[in-house]
Design a protein around this motif. Sequence first.
Motif, PDB file in Angstrom:
ATOM      1  N   ASP A 125       0.855  -1.190   0.000  1.00  0.00           N
ATOM      2  CA  ASP A 125       0.000   0.000   0.000  1.00  0.00           C
ATOM      3  C   ASP A 125       0.892   1.241   0.000  1.00  0.00           C
ATOM      4  N   ARG A 126       0.970   1.925  -1.145  1.00  0.00           N
ATOM      5  CA  ARG A 126       1.910   3.045  -1.296  1.00  0.00           C
ATOM      6  C   ARG A 126       1.488   4.291  -0.519  1.00  0.00           C
ATOM      7  N   LYS A 127       0.284   4.279   0.053  1.00  0.00           N
ATOM      8  CA  LYS A 127      -0.133   5.396   0.902  1.00  0.00           C
ATOM      9  C   LYS A 127       0.458   5.265   2.312  1.00  0.00           C
ATOM     10  N   ARG A 128       1.007   4.099   2.594  1.00  0.00           N
ATOM     11  CA  ARG A 128       1.549   3.844   3.917  1.00  0.00           C
ATOM     12  C   ARG A 128       3.066   4.014   3.951  1.00  0.00           C
ATOM     13  N   ARG A 129       3.572   4.422   5.110  1.00  0.00           N
ATOM     14  CA  ARG A 129       5.016   4.527   5.325  1.00  0.00           C
ATOM     15  C   ARG A 129       5.469   3.306   6.110  1.00  0.00           C
ATOM     16  N   ILE A 130       6.549   2.681   5.659  1.00  0.00           N
ATOM     17  CA  ILE A 130       7.052   1.461   6.268  1.00  0.00           C
ATOM     18  C   ILE A 130       8.291   1.772   7.111  1.00  0.00           C
ATOM     19  N   THR A 131       8.286   1.345   8.360  1.00  0.00           N
ATOM     20  CA  THR A 131       9.448   1.474   9.239  1.00  0.00           C
ATOM     21  C   THR A 131       9.817   0.083   9.741  1.00  0.00           C
ATOM     22  N   LEU A 132      11.107  -0.262   9.641  1.00  0.00           N
ATOM     23  CA  LEU A 132      11.549  -1.600  10.036  1.00  0.00           C
ATOM     24  C   LEU A 132      12.561  -1.524  11.168  1.00  0.00           C
ATOM     25  N   ALA A 133      12.486  -2.515  12.081  1.00  0.00           N
ATOM     26  CA  ALA A 133      13.434  -2.564  13.198  1.00  0.00           C
ATOM     27  C   ALA A 133      13.660  -4.008  13.616  1.00  0.00           C
ATOM     28  N   GLY A 134      14.903  -4.318  13.959  1.00  0.00           N
ATOM     29  CA  GLY A 134      15.252  -5.646  14.447  1.00  0.00           C
ATOM     30  C   GLY A 134      16.055  -5.537  15.714  1.00  0.00           C
ATOM     31  N   GLY A 135      16.740  -6.614  16.070  1.00  0.00           N
ATOM     32  CA  GLY A 135      17.490  -6.649  17.315  1.00  0.00           C
ATOM     33  C   GLY A 135      18.940  -7.016  17.111  1.00  0.00           C
ATOM     34  N   ARG A 136      19.509  -7.746  18.068  1.00  0.00           N
ATOM     35  CA  ARG A 136      20.938  -8.062  18.065  1.00  0.00           C
ATOM     36  C   ARG A 136      21.381  -8.680  16.742  1.00  0.00           C
ATOM     37  N   PHE A 137      20.696  -9.713  16.324  1.00  0.00           N
ATOM     38  CA  PHE A 137      20.985 -10.359  15.052  1.00  0.00           C
ATOM     39  C   PHE A 137      19.916 -10.031  14.011  1.00  0.00           C
ATOM     40  N   ARG A 140      13.238 -15.408  20.306  1.00  0.00           N
ATOM     41  CA  ARG A 140      13.369 -15.722  21.721  1.00  0.00           C
ATOM     42  C   ARG A 140      14.616 -15.123  22.359  1.00  0.00           C
ATOM     43  N   ARG A 141      14.461 -14.879  23.684  1.00  0.00           N
ATOM     44  CA  ARG A 141      15.196 -13.908  24.472  1.00  0.00           C
ATOM     45  C   ARG A 141      14.768 -12.542  23.967  1.00  0.00           C
ATOM     46  N   TYR A 142      13.455 -12.395  23.868  1.00  0.00           N
ATOM     47  CA  TYR A 142      12.809 -11.223  23.284  1.00  0.00           C
ATOM     48  C   TYR A 142      13.291  -9.937  23.942  1.00  0.00           C
ATOM     49  N   GLU A 143      13.332  -8.876  23.143  1.00  0.00           N
ATOM     50  CA  GLU A 143      13.869  -7.600  23.609  1.00  0.00           C
ATOM     51  C   GLU A 143      12.724  -6.689  24.054  1.00  0.00           C
ATOM     52  N   GLU A 144      12.848  -6.155  25.254  1.00  0.00           N
ATOM     53  CA  GLU A 144      11.761  -5.382  25.860  1.00  0.00           C
ATOM     54  C   GLU A 144      11.355  -4.171  25.033  1.00  0.00           C
ATOM     55  N   ASP A 145      12.306  -3.543  24.354  1.00  0.00           N
ATOM     56  CA  ASP A 145      11.968  -2.332  23.611  1.00  0.00           C
ATOM     57  C   ASP A 145      11.011  -2.618  22.464  1.00  0.00           C
ATOM     58  N   LYS A 146      10.993  -3.863  21.968  1.00  0.00           N
ATOM     59  CA  LYS A 146      10.110  -4.179  20.848  1.00  0.00           C
ATOM     60  C   LYS A 146       8.642  -4.093  21.259  1.00  0.00           C
ATOM     61  N   VAL A 147       8.339  -4.480  22.493  1.00  0.00           N
ATOM     62  CA  VAL A 147       6.965  -4.363  22.985  1.00  0.00           C
ATOM     63  C   VAL A 147       6.556  -2.901  23.053  1.00  0.00           C
ATOM     64  N   ALA A 148       7.450  -2.054  23.563  1.00  0.00           N
ATOM     65  CA  ALA A 148       7.155  -0.619  23.659  1.00  0.00           C
ATOM     66  C   ALA A 148       6.954  -0.017  22.268  1.00  0.00           C
ATOM     67  N   LEU A 149       7.764  -0.447  21.304  1.00  0.00           N
ATOM     68  CA  LEU A 149       7.627   0.059  19.934  1.00  0.00           C
ATOM     69  C   LEU A 149       6.269  -0.331  19.349  1.00  0.00           C
ATOM     70  N   ALA A 150       5.889  -1.581  19.550  1.00  0.00           N
ATOM     71  CA  ALA A 150       4.602  -2.052  19.028  1.00  0.00           C
ATOM     72  C   ALA A 150       3.440  -1.304  19.681  1.00  0.00           C
ATOM     73  N   GLN A 151       3.544  -1.096  20.977  1.00  0.00           N
ATOM     74  CA  GLN A 151       2.490  -0.353  21.682  1.00  0.00           C
ATOM     75  C   GLN A 151       2.369   1.068  21.166  1.00  0.00           C
ATOM     76  N   LEU A 152       3.506   1.728  20.942  1.00  0.00           N
ATOM     77  CA  LEU A 152       3.486   3.103  20.421  1.00  0.00           C
ATOM     78  C   LEU A 152       2.799   3.171  19.069  1.00  0.00           C
ATOM     79  N   ALA A 153       3.186   2.252  18.179  1.00  0.00           N
ATOM     80  CA  ALA A 153       2.588   2.255  16.842  1.00  0.00           C
ATOM     81  C   ALA A 153       1.087   2.015  16.924  1.00  0.00           C
ATOM     82  N   GLN A 154       0.681   1.078  17.759  1.00  0.00           N
ATOM     83  CA  GLN A 154      -0.738   0.763  17.912  1.00  0.00           C
ATOM     84  C   GLN A 154      -1.509   1.946  18.486  1.00  0.00           C
ATOM     85  N   GLU A 155      -0.934   2.601  19.502  1.00  0.00           N
ATOM     86  CA  GLU A 155      -1.591   3.756  20.124  1.00  0.00           C
ATOM     87  C   GLU A 155      -1.757   4.916  19.148  1.00  0.00           C
TER      88      GLU A 155
END
Length: 295
Positions: free
Chosen positions: A144-156, A204-219
């Motif tokens: 959907d070209r009307k949307r902006r895509i932001t990507l984020a990962g972790g250690r690996f 697994r060994r999930y990173e805490e900041d990812k939950v905060a990021l998902a919550q922000l986007a959802q909010e």
Amino acid sequence: MAPRTLADEIRQKLGDASPAERKVARVLLAGYPSNGFETIAVIAGRAGVSAPTVLRFVGRLGYSGFPDFQASLRTELDERNASPLSLYESTGYGRPAEQGEEGTPSAGGGLLARGSGIFSAAVAQTMAELPPHDLEHAIQLLSDRKRRITLAGGRFTHLLAQYLGLHLMQLRDDVRFLPDRDVERTAALTQLARRDVLVLFDYRRYEEDKVALAQLAQEHGGKVIVFTDTWLSPTAAHAEVVLPSQVAAPSPYDSFVPTLAVLETVVAGVMTALGEVGHQHMRQGEDTARRIGLV
């Protein structure tokens, strides 16, 4: 291969459960896995049902009682939190027979055969269990070209985010990686809005900041796509789309080979969805790269 998780079993039984039991299932899934460690009374209260209803649903899942259910959940949680070091030590990896010494099963062709079997089975199981609706929805959001895509990962997994993001950049505009530096990252997250799609990679060994990021986007009204393992990152609770993969490997390190297969499938779907628009974007990119001497 990793066995199906309790969350998978709960979802599978939803169709057979009574309306009251489905309320129990939704409570367990809404706060998975932590809600499963609450008392029967607490779960029943949150679901608005009786304690026997909770026990009936646990029985429907095949457990002899609530302690049996929680013991299984505890075992799964241990697997969910496993690290390469804990897997190395618990499996006895690195013993002489596993080091590729002459005549051992892992030497030469033995290791090749083992790796081939593990990776082939992991990819096949991942693709077989991938939710078709989630795959289609991910492709729809990313194309959907009307949307902006932001990507984020972790250690690996930042490598996986880059792999998908670089492909998307060749096909469409408005694709970016979440910046590493604090001020830039804060600014990018503050700008999240309804048109945004946040793509997260969390295993697994999930990173805490990812939950905060998902919550922000959802909010902020945005959509969240999560690539994760079969135990499911906590970010899944805030995601529009969840794409799990097997992680079996011939070493104590989790494999991203099945995830790469999913990413390749997503890219193929986005290319098809964008059609000629994506083709023209690729052509313009090639022309620009040629002019500045990159190809």
